[in-house]
Scaffold this motif. Structure first.
Motif, PDB file in Angstrom:
ATOM      1  N   THR A 146       0.834  -1.198   0.000  1.00 40.81           N
ATOM      2  CA  THR A 146       0.000   0.000   0.000  1.00 40.81           C
ATOM      3  C   THR A 146       0.873   1.253   0.000  1.00 40.81           C
ATOM      4  O   THR A 146       0.582   2.228  -0.696  1.00 40.81           O
ATOM      5  N   VAL A 147       1.960   1.225   0.782  1.00 39.10           N
ATOM      6  CA  VAL A 147       2.891   2.355   0.802  1.00 39.10           C
ATOM      7  C   VAL A 147       3.469   2.600  -0.598  1.00 39.10           C
ATOM      8  O   VAL A 147       3.563   3.738  -1.054  1.00 39.10           O
ATOM      9  N   HIS A 148       3.825   1.531  -1.287  1.00 37.42           N
ATOM     10  CA  HIS A 148       4.371   1.677  -2.640  1.00 37.42           C
ATOM     11  C   HIS A 148       3.348   2.284  -3.592  1.00 37.42           C
ATOM     12  O   HIS A 148       3.684   3.129  -4.427  1.00 37.42           O
ATOM     13  N   LEU A 149       2.091   1.854  -3.481  1.00 35.38           N
ATOM     14  CA  LEU A 149       1.050   2.436  -4.332  1.00 35.38           C
ATOM     15  C   LEU A 149       0.833   3.908  -4.010  1.00 35.38           C
ATOM     16  O   LEU A 149       0.628   4.724  -4.918  1.00 35.38           O
ATOM     17  N   LEU A 150       0.866   4.257  -2.736  1.00 34.99           N
ATOM     18  CA  LEU A 150       0.743   5.661  -2.350  1.00 34.99           C
ATOM     19  C   LEU A 150       1.879   6.482  -2.943  1.00 34.99           C
ATOM     20  O   LEU A 150       1.663   7.571  -3.501  1.00 34.99           O
ATOM     21  N   MET A 151       3.095   5.959  -2.862  1.00 35.23           N
ATOM     22  CA  MET A 151       4.251   6.683  -3.394  1.00 35.23           C
ATOM     23  C   MET A 151       4.146   6.826  -4.908  1.00 35.23           C
ATOM     24  O   MET A 151       4.431   7.886  -5.471  1.00 35.23           O
ATOM     25  N   TYR A 152       3.720   5.765  -5.576  1.00 37.31           N
ATOM     26  CA  TYR A 152       3.566   5.834  -7.035  1.00 37.31           C
ATOM     27  C   TYR A 152       2.500   6.854  -7.410  1.00 37.31           C
ATOM     28  O   TYR A 152       2.671   7.638  -8.346  1.00 37.31           O
ATOM     29  N   HIS A 153       1.395   6.844  -6.675  1.00 40.53           N
ATOM     30  CA  HIS A 153       0.302   7.747  -7.005  1.00 40.53           C
ATOM     31  C   HIS A 153       0.707   9.206  -6.859  1.00 40.53           C
ATOM     32  O   HIS A 153       0.351  10.040  -7.687  1.00 40.53           O
ATOM     33  N   PHE A 154       1.453   9.521  -5.823  1.00 37.62           N
ATOM     34  CA  PHE A 154       1.774  10.922  -5.551  1.00 37.62           C
ATOM     35  C   PHE A 154       3.074  11.398  -6.213  1.00 37.62           C
ATOM     36  O   PHE A 154       3.336  12.596  -6.228  1.00 37.62           O
ATOM     37  N   THR A 155       3.877  10.477  -6.736  1.00 41.18           N
ATOM     38  CA  THR A 155       5.111  10.887  -7.418  1.00 41.18           C
ATOM     39  C   THR A 155       5.128  10.519  -8.889  1.00 41.18           C
ATOM     40  O   THR A 155       5.972  11.009  -9.641  1.00 41.18           O
ATOM     41  N   ASN A 156       4.212   9.628  -9.307  1.00 43.07           N
ATOM     42  CA  ASN A 156       4.191   9.119 -10.680  1.00 43.07           C
ATOM     43  C   ASN A 156       5.527   8.467 -11.038  1.00 43.07           C
ATOM     44  O   ASN A 156       5.999   8.566 -12.163  1.00 43.07           O
ATOM     45  N   SER A 157       6.122   7.820 -10.058  1.00 44.80           N
ATOM     46  CA  SER A 157       7.422   7.179 -10.244  1.00 44.80           C
ATOM     47  C   SER A 157       7.505   5.956  -9.345  1.00 44.80           C
ATOM     48  O   SER A 157       6.859   5.887  -8.301  1.00 44.80           O
ATOM     49  N   ASN A 158       8.322   4.996  -9.754  1.00 45.21           N
ATOM     50  CA  ASN A 158       8.532   3.789  -8.950  1.00 45.21           C
ATOM     51  C   ASN A 158       9.862   3.802  -8.210  1.00 45.21           C
ATOM     52  O   ASN A 158      10.363   2.748  -7.822  1.00 45.21           O
ATOM     53  N   VAL A 159      10.451   4.965  -7.993  1.00 48.33           N
ATOM     54  CA  VAL A 159      11.752   5.029  -7.315  1.00 48.33           C
ATOM     55  C   VAL A 159      11.617   4.795  -5.816  1.00 48.33           C
ATOM     56  O   VAL A 159      12.610   4.648  -5.118  1.00 48.33           O
ATOM     57  N   LYS A 160      10.385   4.780  -5.326  1.00 50.20           N
ATOM     58  CA  LYS A 160      10.115   4.505  -3.904  1.00 50.20           C
ATOM     59  C   LYS A 160      10.773   5.521  -2.978  1.00 50.20           C
ATOM     60  O   LYS A 160      11.343   5.179  -1.936  1.00 50.20           O
ATOM     61  N   LYS A 161      10.693   6.777  -3.380  1.00 53.38           N
ATOM     62  CA  LYS A 161      11.080   7.900  -2.538  1.00 53.38           C
ATOM     63  C   LYS A 161      10.037   8.999  -2.711  1.00 53.38           C
ATOM     64  O   LYS A 161       9.369   9.064  -3.747  1.00 53.38           O
ATOM     65  N   ILE A 162       9.918   9.847  -1.693  1.00 55.99           N
ATOM     66  CA  ILE A 162       8.918  10.908  -1.762  1.00 55.99           C
ATOM     67  C   ILE A 162       9.469  12.150  -1.059  1.00 55.99           C
ATOM     68  O   ILE A 162      10.197  12.034  -0.059  1.00 55.99           O
ATOM     69  N   GLY A 163       9.162  13.331  -1.615  1.00 60.05           N
ATOM     70  CA  GLY A 163       9.653  14.579  -1.067  1.00 60.05           C
ATOM     71  C   GLY A 163       8.599  15.301  -0.244  1.00 60.05           C
ATOM     72  O   GLY A 163       7.462  14.838  -0.101  1.00 60.05           O
ATOM     73  N   PRO A 164       8.939  16.477   0.296  1.00 58.65           N
ATOM     74  CA  PRO A 164       8.030  17.204   1.185  1.00 58.65           C
ATOM     75  C   PRO A 164       6.690  17.567   0.553  1.00 58.65           C
ATOM     76  O   PRO A 164       5.646  17.426   1.202  1.00 58.65           O
ATOM     77  N   LYS A 165       6.697  18.064  -0.680  1.00 62.62           N
ATOM     78  CA  LYS A 165       5.452  18.491  -1.323  1.00 62.62           C
ATOM     79  C   LYS A 165       4.506  17.315  -1.502  1.00 62.62           C
ATOM     80  O   LYS A 165       3.311  17.393  -1.174  1.00 62.62           O
ATOM     81  N   GLU A 166       5.047  16.203  -2.015  1.00 59.64           N
ATOM     82  CA  GLU A 166       4.219  15.025  -2.252  1.00 59.64           C
ATOM     83  C   GLU A 166       3.775  14.388  -0.938  1.00 59.64           C
ATOM     84  O   GLU A 166       2.650  13.887  -0.816  1.00 59.64           O
ATOM     85  N   PHE A 167       4.656  14.400   0.055  1.00 57.47           N
ATOM     86  CA  PHE A 167       4.300  13.854   1.365  1.00 57.47           C
ATOM     87  C   PHE A 167       3.138  14.624   1.977  1.00 57.47           C
ATOM     88  O   PHE A 167       2.235  14.029   2.585  1.00 57.47           O
TER      89      PHE A 167
END
Length: 277
Positions: A146-167
């Motif tokens: 679920t965390v991976h899907l959330l990250m993909y949804h908000f970053t449109n990337s599969n790098v599995k990292k997220i920044g302040p704006k997207e967080f």
């Protein structure tokens, strides 16, 4: 925050909404899936079995809880009226590096503190396990999938990292999703059954057929479909999947006809991120 966006008065025609006569047949003088004038995309017209009056308030078209930061125009897949497919090279890499971002003005200090505590190396990004721990500190326990899907949804990337704006967008959206889940968990069981899931999706503007609904419950029920109910974690995963696939479909269905043409490459890049999360 309440978690409920202002509801529009229009109630649009949605993909998969069954007509009153025969499932899958378009309304008279109207192509399948095309919204009637003045109505929104994502829910059936009045008079059909998924109509608004049957389930309370009308739905929001692709509702606010799922909003995310606008994509960079350079990644837009819009095309001219020819209807052709883009070459594979026009699709950005699913593992493209993220652009550093900052917290939006007015962000709750608690959200900032939550991110900074997780970002232990001060890189300006947090990874999947750090995000999982950060959300757990607010009593929101999610599986890594679920965390991976959330990250993909908000970053449109599969790098599995997220920044302040997207967080920040993710954090506020989860508050809204929690409110929606609790709204439709009418018996307060901590789960929603297939009918409650149908109503929750309708409230978000997604009208799915009974066949699709059964598939969703079977997929996201932790008991493998035996209890025919899904918990909050899986509700998030289910909603992200429905929204994500519908949004990708809409990129191709620019005329709102209810049908679209995909190249093999585009189809694979649309579906695979939801399978490999």
């Amino acid at each position: 925050m309440s978690g409920y966006p202002n509801q529009p008065t229009g109630y649009g025609y949605g993909y998969g909404a069954p007509p009153s006569s025969q499932y899958g047949a378009p309304p008279p003088s109207q192509s399948y899936g095309a919204p009637p004038p003045g109505q929104s995309y994502g829910a059936p017209p009045p008079g059909q079995s998924y109509n608004a009056s049957a389930y309370g308030q009308p739905s929001a078209p692709y509702a606010t809880p799922y909003s995310k930061p606008p994509k960079d125009e350079s990644h837009s897949h819009s095309h001219g009226g020819g209807g052709g497919y883009p070459p594979a090279a026009s699709y950005g890499s699913p593992f493209a590096s993220l652009v550093p971002s900052a917290f939006p003005p007015g962000t709750d200090p608690n959200v900032v503190a939550c991110f900074q505590m997780a970002d232990q190396d001060g890189s300006g990004f947090i990874d999947d396990k750090e995000l999982q721990r950060a959300l757990s500190s607010y009593n929101q326990s999610f599986s890594l999938r679920t965390v991976h899907l959330l990250m993909y949804h908000f970053t449109n990337s599969n790098v599995k990292k997220i920044g302040p704006k997207e967080f920040t967008s993710l954090f506020y959206s989860l508050q809204n999703w929690r409110s929606i889940f609790e709204r439709f968990d009418k018996d307060r069981s901590g789960k929603i059954d297939s009918m409650e899931l149908r109503d929750a999706l309708l409230s978000l503007g997604y009208a799915v057929s009974p066949v699709v609904l059964d598939l969703l419950v079977s997929k996201f029920d932790k008991t493998g479909g035996k209890s025919k109910a899904i918990e909050y974690d899986n509700f998030i995963e289910c909603s992200l999947t429905v929204k994500g696939l519908t949004d990708k479909f809409k990129e191709k269905d620019t005329a709102y006809t209810g049908s679209a043409t995909f190249s093999y490459e585009a189809f694979m890049l649309t579906v695979l991120p939801f399978l490999v999360a």
